[in-house]
Design a protein around this motif. Sequence first.
Motif, PDB file in Angstrom:
ATOM      1  N   THR A  38      36.687 -22.642  -2.997  1.00 39.23           N
ATOM      2  CA  THR A  38      36.915 -24.094  -3.052  1.00 39.23           C
ATOM      3  C   THR A  38      35.847 -24.852  -2.274  1.00 39.23           C
ATOM      4  OG1 THR A  38      38.432 -23.973  -1.147  1.00 39.23           O
ATOM      5  CG2 THR A  38      39.401 -23.817  -3.345  1.00 39.23           C
ATOM      6  N   LEU A  39      35.874 -24.712  -0.967  1.00 36.79           N
ATOM      7  CA  LEU A  39      34.989 -25.519  -0.124  1.00 36.79           C
ATOM      8  C   LEU A  39      33.531 -25.084  -0.235  1.00 36.79           C
ATOM      9  CD1 LEU A  39      35.710 -27.918   1.589  1.00 36.79           C
ATOM     10  CD2 LEU A  39      35.671 -26.456   3.609  1.00 36.79           C
ATOM     11  N   ALA A  40      33.284 -23.775  -0.285  1.00 37.63           N
ATOM     12  CA  ALA A  40      31.896 -23.309  -0.409  1.00 37.63           C
ATOM     13  C   ALA A  40      31.300 -23.726  -1.750  1.00 37.63           C
ATOM     14  CB  ALA A  40      31.832 -21.788  -0.251  1.00 37.63           C
ATOM     15  N   PHE A  41      32.097 -23.662  -2.820  1.00 34.62           N
ATOM     16  CA  PHE A  41      31.640 -24.149  -4.119  1.00 34.62           C
ATOM     17  C   PHE A  41      31.323 -25.640  -4.054  1.00 34.62           C
ATOM     18  CE2 PHE A  41      33.419 -20.937  -7.451  1.00 34.62           C
ATOM     19  CZ  PHE A  41      32.496 -19.996  -6.985  1.00 34.62           C
ATOM     20  N   PHE A  42      32.202 -26.397  -3.419  1.00 34.78           N
ATOM     21  CA  PHE A  42      32.001 -27.840  -3.297  1.00 34.78           C
ATOM     22  C   PHE A  42      30.711 -28.160  -2.553  1.00 34.78           C
ATOM     23  CE2 PHE A  42      32.545 -31.429  -0.321  1.00 34.78           C
ATOM     24  CZ  PHE A  42      32.457 -32.478  -1.233  1.00 34.78           C
ATOM     25  N   VAL A  43      30.489 -27.494  -1.432  1.00 34.21           N
ATOM     26  CA  VAL A  43      29.277 -27.737  -0.644  1.00 34.21           C
ATOM     27  C   VAL A  43      28.027 -27.398  -1.454  1.00 34.21           C
ATOM     28  CG1 VAL A  43      27.968 -26.974   1.380  1.00 34.21           C
ATOM     29  CG2 VAL A  43      30.413 -27.437   1.584  1.00 34.21           C
ATOM     30  N   THR A  44      28.084 -26.294  -2.197  1.00 36.59           N
ATOM     31  CA  THR A  44      26.937 -25.897  -3.019  1.00 36.59           C
ATOM     32  C   THR A  44      26.664 -26.912  -4.124  1.00 36.59           C
ATOM     33  OG1 THR A  44      27.462 -23.567  -2.592  1.00 36.59           O
ATOM     34  CG2 THR A  44      25.960 -24.033  -4.406  1.00 36.59           C
ATOM     35  N   GLY A  45      27.719 -27.315  -4.831  1.00 37.25           N
ATOM     36  CA  GLY A  45      27.540 -28.300  -5.892  1.00 37.25           C
ATOM     37  C   GLY A  45      27.039 -29.622  -5.363  1.00 37.25           C
ATOM     38  N   THR A  46      27.575 -30.067  -4.236  1.00 38.10           N
ATOM     39  CA  THR A  46      27.138 -31.327  -3.635  1.00 38.10           C
ATOM     40  C   THR A  46      25.684 -31.263  -3.197  1.00 38.10           C
ATOM     41  OG1 THR A  46      29.404 -31.748  -2.869  1.00 38.10           O
ATOM     42  CG2 THR A  46      27.633 -33.014  -1.827  1.00 38.10           C
ATOM     43  N   SER A  47      25.265 -30.109  -2.679  1.00 40.91           N
ATOM     44  CA  SER A  47      23.873 -29.975  -2.235  1.00 40.91           C
ATOM     45  C   SER A  47      22.911 -30.083  -3.417  1.00 40.91           C
ATOM     46  CB  SER A  47      23.679 -28.643  -1.499  1.00 40.91           C
ATOM     47  OG  SER A  47      23.843 -27.539  -2.372  1.00 40.91           O
ATOM     48  N   VAL A  48      23.349 -29.642  -4.616  1.00 45.66           N
ATOM     49  CA  VAL A  48      22.517 -29.803  -5.809  1.00 45.66           C
ATOM     50  C   VAL A  48      22.274 -31.286  -6.066  1.00 45.66           C
ATOM     51  CG1 VAL A  48      22.384 -29.483  -8.307  1.00 45.66           C
ATOM     52  CG2 VAL A  48      23.251 -27.640  -6.864  1.00 45.66           C
ATOM     53  N   PHE A  49      23.332 -32.077  -6.005  1.00 42.44           N
ATOM     54  CA  PHE A  49      23.196 -33.515  -6.238  1.00 42.44           C
ATOM     55  C   PHE A  49      22.302 -34.174  -5.178  1.00 42.44           C
ATOM     56  CE2 PHE A  49      27.449 -32.914  -8.343  1.00 42.44           C
ATOM     57  CZ  PHE A  49      27.005 -33.206  -9.624  1.00 42.44           C
ATOM     58  N   ILE A  50      22.453 -33.751  -3.941  1.00 37.47           N
ATOM     59  CA  ILE A  50      21.667 -34.346  -2.854  1.00 37.47           C
ATOM     60  C   ILE A  50      20.185 -34.028  -3.027  1.00 37.47           C
ATOM     61  CG2 ILE A  50      21.217 -34.267  -0.369  1.00 37.47           C
ATOM     62  CD1 ILE A  50      24.236 -33.851   0.020  1.00 37.47           C
ATOM     63  N   PHE A  51      19.866 -32.768  -3.298  1.00 35.34           N
ATOM     64  CA  PHE A  51      18.457 -32.393  -3.463  1.00 35.34           C
ATOM     65  C   PHE A  51      17.875 -32.972  -4.751  1.00 35.34           C
ATOM     66  CE2 PHE A  51      19.695 -28.675  -0.667  1.00 35.34           C
ATOM     67  CZ  PHE A  51      19.005 -29.149   0.431  1.00 35.34           C
ATOM     68  N   ALA A  52      18.715 -33.136  -5.779  1.00 39.09           N
ATOM     69  CA  ALA A  52      18.247 -33.759  -7.018  1.00 39.09           C
ATOM     70  C   ALA A  52      17.950 -35.237  -6.794  1.00 39.09           C
ATOM     71  CB  ALA A  52      19.282 -33.596  -8.127  1.00 39.09           C
ATOM     72  N   ALA A  53      18.782 -35.895  -5.986  1.00 38.86           N
ATOM     73  CA  ALA A  53      18.570 -37.314  -5.693  1.00 38.86           C
ATOM     74  C   ALA A  53      17.271 -37.543  -4.928  1.00 38.86           C
ATOM     75  CB  ALA A  53      19.746 -37.872  -4.893  1.00 38.86           C
TER      76      ALA A  53
ATOM     77  N   GLU B 211      33.336 -19.761   7.641  1.00 44.05           N
ATOM     78  CA  GLU B 211      32.591 -19.627   6.386  1.00 44.05           C
ATOM     79  C   GLU B 211      31.238 -20.339   6.420  1.00 44.05           C
ATOM     80  OE1 GLU B 211      33.610 -17.586   4.183  1.00 44.05           O
ATOM     81  OE2 GLU B 211      35.531 -17.257   5.177  1.00 44.05           O
ATOM     82  N   LEU B 212      30.835 -20.836   7.586  1.00 44.08           N
ATOM     83  CA  LEU B 212      29.566 -21.547   7.689  1.00 44.08           C
ATOM     84  C   LEU B 212      28.351 -20.731   7.230  1.00 44.08           C
ATOM     85  CD1 LEU B 212      29.868 -23.602  11.016  1.00 44.08           C
ATOM     86  CD2 LEU B 212      29.649 -24.495   8.700  1.00 44.08           C
ATOM     87  N   PRO B 213      28.281 -19.418   7.559  1.00 44.96           N
ATOM     88  CA  PRO B 213      27.092 -18.661   7.123  1.00 44.96           C
ATOM     89  C   PRO B 213      26.846 -18.708   5.618  1.00 44.96           C
ATOM     90  CG  PRO B 213      28.294 -17.426   8.779  1.00 44.96           C
ATOM     91  CD  PRO B 213      29.147 -18.612   8.439  1.00 44.96           C
ATOM     92  N   GLU B 214      27.897 -18.444   4.818  1.00 47.62           N
ATOM     93  CA  GLU B 214      27.713 -18.492   3.367  1.00 47.62           C
ATOM     94  C   GLU B 214      27.279 -19.870   2.895  1.00 47.62           C
ATOM     95  OE1 GLU B 214      30.259 -16.960   4.756  1.00 47.62           O
ATOM     96  OE2 GLU B 214      30.566 -15.006   3.802  1.00 47.62           O
ATOM     97  N   LYS B 215      27.880 -20.916   3.480  1.00 47.65           N
ATOM     98  CA  LYS B 215      27.558 -22.277   3.048  1.00 47.65           C
ATOM     99  C   LYS B 215      26.102 -22.615   3.353  1.00 47.65           C
ATOM    100  CE  LYS B 215      32.284 -23.948   3.824  1.00 47.65           C
ATOM    101  NZ  LYS B 215      32.846 -22.861   4.610  1.00 47.65           N
ATOM    102  N   PHE B 216      25.655 -22.294   4.554  1.00 45.72           N
ATOM    103  CA  PHE B 216      24.292 -22.635   4.942  1.00 45.72           C
ATOM    104  C   PHE B 216      23.264 -21.809   4.173  1.00 45.72           C
ATOM    105  CE2 PHE B 216      24.112 -25.704   8.381  1.00 45.72           C
ATOM    106  CZ  PHE B 216      25.445 -25.820   8.736  1.00 45.72           C
ATOM    107  N   ASN B 217      23.557 -20.531   3.951  1.00 43.58           N
ATOM    108  CA  ASN B 217      22.647 -19.702   3.149  1.00 43.58           C
ATOM    109  C   ASN B 217      22.504 -20.266   1.739  1.00 43.58           C
ATOM    110  OD1 ASN B 217      22.222 -17.924   5.230  1.00 43.58           O
ATOM    111  ND2 ASN B 217      23.639 -16.380   4.480  1.00 43.58           N
ATOM    112  N   SER B 218      23.629 -20.652   1.143  1.00 41.02           N
ATOM    113  CA  SER B 218      23.593 -21.164  -0.225  1.00 41.02           C
ATOM    114  C   SER B 218      22.843 -22.493  -0.305  1.00 41.02           C
ATOM    115  CB  SER B 218      25.024 -21.337  -0.755  1.00 41.02           C
ATOM    116  OG  SER B 218      25.649 -20.065  -0.880  1.00 41.02           O
ATOM    117  N   ILE B 219      23.018 -23.349   0.681  1.00 38.12           N
ATOM    118  CA  ILE B 219      22.283 -24.619   0.702  1.00 38.12           C
ATOM    119  C   ILE B 219      20.784 -24.351   0.777  1.00 38.12           C
ATOM    120  CG2 ILE B 219      21.802 -26.682   2.083  1.00 38.12           C
ATOM    121  CD1 ILE B 219      24.764 -26.703   2.846  1.00 38.12           C
ATOM    122  N   THR B 220      20.390 -23.385   1.599  1.00 37.14           N
ATOM    123  CA  THR B 220      18.971 -23.041   1.720  1.00 37.14           C
ATOM    124  C   THR B 220      18.411 -22.595   0.380  1.00 37.14           C
ATOM    125  OG1 THR B 220      19.269 -22.374   4.031  1.00 37.14           O
ATOM    126  CG2 THR B 220      17.301 -21.551   2.898  1.00 37.14           C
TER     127      THR B 220
END
Length: 334
Positions: A84-99, A235-244
């Motif tokens: 849930t949350l890790a997916f959300f953070v990953t999807g949101t980061s796509v929008f942020i980097f695309a913007a 779950e911070l490690p997975e989230k930060f790795n995925s954002i990178t």
Amino acid sequence: MVKSVVLLIISLGIILLGAELFTNGIEWFGKKLRLAEGAIGSVLAAVGTALPETMIPIVAFIQGRESHETGVGAIVGAPLMLSTLAFFVTGTSVFIFAASRRRAIRMDVDYVIMGRDLRSFFLVYALAISAMFLPGGRAPRIVVALFLILTYAYYVRQTFCCVTSPSTEHELGPLHFHREAEVPRLRIIVSQVFVALLCIVGGAKLFVVHLEPLARMLGMPELVLSSIIAPIATELPEKFNSITWIRQKKDTLALGNITGAMVFQSSIPPALGLIFTSWVFNAEALAAGFIAIVASMFAWAELTWKKRLSPYTLSAGIIFYLFYIGVYFIFLSK
């Protein structure tokens, strides 16, 4: 209070540094082993970052029967946060980097690998949860535990044997610990990965240590702290790795880091729980497991029907997470 805030910011910086070193190092490690991106993300990166949080239930089991409920809670909490949350953070980061025009909104993922990860997760996890209803005492649960371990071993074998689509493979940047080398030595790569894991684990621990007193100082209820805040931090490690990796346009690695961790968390920790505990879930744990399965099936459905995964679907993970919070506080916390 100011000290806690400063240390929280420092801990996040340490985790970010660890994520950058880890993603860079684990890619080079996978290249040395001639592995595809799917295997690097779904197995090497996923297990590497999932091990620290997996220690929570293991320590709880060792401490004795009175800590078994804590261990079971940690086992069901991790898949919920990832799906849930890790997916959300990953999807949101796509929008942020695309913007910011650093990447496109369209994600380039290997749908075969991601589909297998998600399918493996919800099937295995459903089996693990259903094992609590088995009659006949401890023996049937041990059989299920062994099956879960063998299933994960088979999953790893299949992932290593799977050839990633050439369109999802990317060039590697120089190794941070040896930027001058065109092909760094294995021992330097391993050293960087080890230092990265120390940064990730140490930073996450520092974050949790200073988050708890700050939350209490602000008057946050213990229930909110134990059921929502602390699991997010683990779950911070997975989230930060995925954002990178999302920033680097390496979407298969970014999502594999999460979905691979989900497969690991649905098999190995539950196997330990089946062996060392009575494996009885309360209503909170059952709700967390059910929502995690539904959320993963939601993403899997798009992969199956459209052969792709969009940041819109990933961002919908926040809906499932907020639904869990609503259910928890309306029905389960009474």
